[in-house]
Design a protein around this motif. Structure first.
Motif, PDB file in Angstrom:
ATOM      1  N   GLN A 151       0.818  -1.216   0.000  1.00 12.92           N
ATOM      2  CA  GLN A 151       0.000   0.000   0.000  1.00 12.92           C
ATOM      3  C   GLN A 151       0.852   1.267   0.000  1.00 12.92           C
ATOM      4  O   GLN A 151       0.422   2.314  -0.498  1.00 12.92           O
ATOM      5  CB  GLN A 151      -0.927   0.019   1.216  1.00 12.92           C
ATOM      6  CG  GLN A 151      -2.063  -0.981   1.160  1.00 12.92           C
ATOM      7  CD  GLN A 151      -3.073  -0.712   2.256  1.00 12.92           C
ATOM      8  OE1 GLN A 151      -3.706   0.337   2.281  1.00 12.92           O
ATOM      9  NE2 GLN A 151      -3.212  -1.661   3.172  1.00 12.92           N
ATOM     10  N   ALA A 152       2.067   1.163   0.540  1.00 12.66           N
ATOM     11  CA  ALA A 152       2.954   2.326   0.572  1.00 12.66           C
ATOM     12  C   ALA A 152       3.737   2.512  -0.724  1.00 12.66           C
ATOM     13  O   ALA A 152       4.474   3.489  -0.861  1.00 12.66           O
ATOM     14  CB  ALA A 152       3.926   2.199   1.740  1.00 12.66           C
ATOM     15  N   GLY A 153       3.559   1.570  -1.671  1.00 17.51           N
ATOM     16  CA  GLY A 153       4.196   1.733  -2.980  1.00 17.51           C
ATOM     17  C   GLY A 153       5.492   0.978  -3.157  1.00 17.51           C
ATOM     18  O   GLY A 153       6.285   1.301  -4.046  1.00 17.51           O
ATOM     19  N   TYR A 154       5.723  -0.074  -2.332  1.00 18.32           N
ATOM     20  CA  TYR A 154       6.935  -0.870  -2.459  1.00 18.32           C
ATOM     21  C   TYR A 154       6.576  -2.314  -2.779  1.00 18.32           C
ATOM     22  O   TYR A 154       5.511  -2.809  -2.376  1.00 18.32           O
ATOM     23  CB  TYR A 154       7.759  -0.829  -1.169  1.00 18.32           C
ATOM     24  CG  TYR A 154       8.402   0.514  -0.911  1.00 18.32           C
ATOM     25  CD1 TYR A 154       9.588   0.871  -1.539  1.00 18.32           C
ATOM     26  CD2 TYR A 154       7.824   1.436  -0.041  1.00 18.32           C
ATOM     27  CE1 TYR A 154      10.177   2.108  -1.318  1.00 18.32           C
ATOM     28  CE2 TYR A 154       8.403   2.676   0.190  1.00 18.32           C
ATOM     29  CZ  TYR A 154       9.573   3.004  -0.451  1.00 18.32           C
ATOM     30  OH  TYR A 154      10.146   4.242  -0.233  1.00 18.32           O
ATOM     31  N   GLU A 155       7.478  -2.982  -3.483  1.00 17.92           N
ATOM     32  CA  GLU A 155       7.263  -4.398  -3.761  1.00 17.92           C
ATOM     33  C   GLU A 155       8.465  -5.260  -3.363  1.00 17.92           C
ATOM     34  O   GLU A 155       8.373  -6.477  -3.355  1.00 17.92           O
ATOM     35  CB  GLU A 155       6.960  -4.608  -5.253  1.00 17.92           C
ATOM     36  CG  GLU A 155       7.989  -4.020  -6.193  1.00 17.92           C
ATOM     37  CD  GLU A 155       7.585  -4.136  -7.652  1.00 17.92           C
ATOM     38  OE1 GLU A 155       8.441  -3.883  -8.507  1.00 17.92           O
ATOM     39  OE2 GLU A 155       6.428  -4.476  -7.936  1.00 17.92           O
TER      40      GLU A 155
END
Length: 321
Positions: free
Chosen positions: A291-295
Motif C-alpha cells: 500500500q505504501a508503494g513498495y514491492e
C-alpha cells in the motif's frame, strides 16, 4: 564541587527547568547520603536585565550573571512553544555571558529548543547539534554553520552538548552524569526516573509533512502528483513527463525549493504512509509495504529503518493502537 549554572531564560519552559533541578537535586541527595557532601553547586541565573524573577524552586534565589564569575557547566533550558526568533531577541543579553563562561573553560549544554540560544552564541558553529524533531529544519536554516543531526537524541561535541525534544532531556542529563560523576550515578538516576538508558535516535518520533513554503509552481505541481500517485510506484520521469523542464533542471529546482531530492521526497511520502498504516494495524507488514508503494520487502525494511530508526515490526509494536 562542580559549579552548575542553569539559565532562567525569558520564555523558558517550566517543565524543562523542573526536570533539570529534579535530576541534579536527586544526585546531590545521593551523594549526601553516600559521601556527606553534594556533588553539584546549583545556581539559577536570571536574565541580566531582570531584577526580579519568579522562583521556579523555593530552595534557590536566582542570581544575577554578575554574581557568577565561573561555571563548570552551563545549562540552557527549552523554550515554551511560540515564536523562537522573538524569544532569541529577548534573550540576547545572555549571549555574551555564556560566551564568557565558555571562554573560561565551562562546558555548555542546551535542551530541546534551547539549542537556538546556544547556536546564537556561536558555540555550535562547526559542531554537531540536535533539537526537537519539529525544529531541526528551522535550526539548520537560521544557523547554517551548525551541523544539525535531526535523528540523534544527544550530541557531545568538544564540551558542547545538545538534546532532542521532551524526554531526550533526561538522556542528555544521564550522559552528563556519567561523564561528570560515573556510570553508577547515571544508572542510579535512570532507575529513579524510570529512564530507558542509551536511546540513540529520536527519528521515530518525527511526523514528516511535505513543505510547500516556496513559490515554484512547477515544483508544487510535481509535489501534488507525487502525493497523489506514490502508491503506483511512480518514477521521477513519469512525474515530469509533460512538465516544461529537463530532468536535471527539475532535480535542481526541486531540491532548492523543498530541501530534498525528488527521490527522497517520494521515499518520505511512502514511509509516512507506511507509518500511519502500521499505527492503525489494519494490515500485515507485507500489505503495508504494498500500500505504501513498495514491492521489494528487503528494500522497504532497510529504507524504513534508515528513515525511522526502527524496523516496521518494531514501529508497529511501539505505536499500534
Amino acid at each position: 564541587m562542580k559549579k552548575l549554572s542553569i539559565l532562567l531564560t525569558r520564555h523558558y519552559r517550566p517543565i524543562s527547568i523542573a526536570a533539570l533541578l529534579d535530576v541534579f537535586q536527586t544526585v546531590n541527595n545521593y551523594y549526601l547520603e553516600n559521601t556527606g557532601l553534594p556533588y553539584f553547586d546549583i545556581r539559577l541565573i536570571r536574565h541580566p536585565e531582570d531584577e526580579t524573577v519568579a522562583y521556579p524552586d523555593e530552595h534557590y534565589q536566582p542570581l544575577s550573571h554578575e554574581e557568577v564569575t565561573a561555571s563548570d557547566l552551563v545549562l540552557i533550558p527549552a523554550f515554551r512553544p511560540g515564536n523562537i526568533p522573538d524569544y532569541l531577541r529577548e534573550n540576547t543579553a545572555f549571549v555574551p555571558w555564556v560566551r564568557q563562561q565558555a571562554g573560561k573553560g565551562a562546558e555548555v549544554a542546551s535542551f530541546c529548543t534551547g539549542a537556538f540560544l546556544l547556536a546564537a552564541t556561536g558555540l555550535l558553529n562547526n559542531r554537531r547539534a540536535t533539537t526537537h524533531v519539529t525544529a531541526v529544519e528551522a535550526l539548520s536554516r537560521h544557523f547554517p554553520e551548525v551541523i544539525v543531526d535531526a535523528d540523534v537524541v544527544v550530541t557531545d561535541d568538544r564540551g558542547v552538548y545538545t538534546s532532542g525534544g521532551a524526554t531526550s532531556t533526561f538522556h542528555l542529563l544521564l550522559h552528563i552524569l556519567e561523564k561528570y560523576c560515573n556510570r553508577t550515578t547515571a544508572i542510579f538516576t535512570a532507575k529513579v526516573f524510570a529512564i530507558d538508558m542509551d536511546r540513540a535516535q529520536q527519528s521515530y518520533f518525527a511526523n514528516w509533512s511535505p513543505s510547500r513554503a516556496h513559490n515554484d509552481e512547477l515544483v508544487t505541481a510535481a509535489q501534488q502528483r507525487m502525493e497523489e500517485r506514490f502508491q503506483d510506484r511512480v518514477t521521477v520521469e513519469e512525474v515530469i513527463h509533460d512538465l516544461p523542464v529537463s530532468r536535471r533542471n527539475f532535480i535542481r529546482r526541486f531540491k532548492s525549493a523543498t530541501g530534498v531530492t525528488p527521490i527522497e521526497y517520494l521515499q518520505r511520502i511512502r514511509i509516512e504512509a507506511a507509518k500511519k498504516l502500521l499505527e492503525e494495524k489494519q494490515d500485515n507488514i507485507t500489505g503495508v509495504m504494498i500500500q505504501a508503494g513498495y514491492e521489494d520487502a528487503k528494500a522497504f525494511r532497510q529504507l524504513f529503518r534508515k528513515i525511522v530508526g526502527l524496523s516496521p515490526k518494531e514501529y508497529r509494536e511501539k505505536y499500534a493502537g
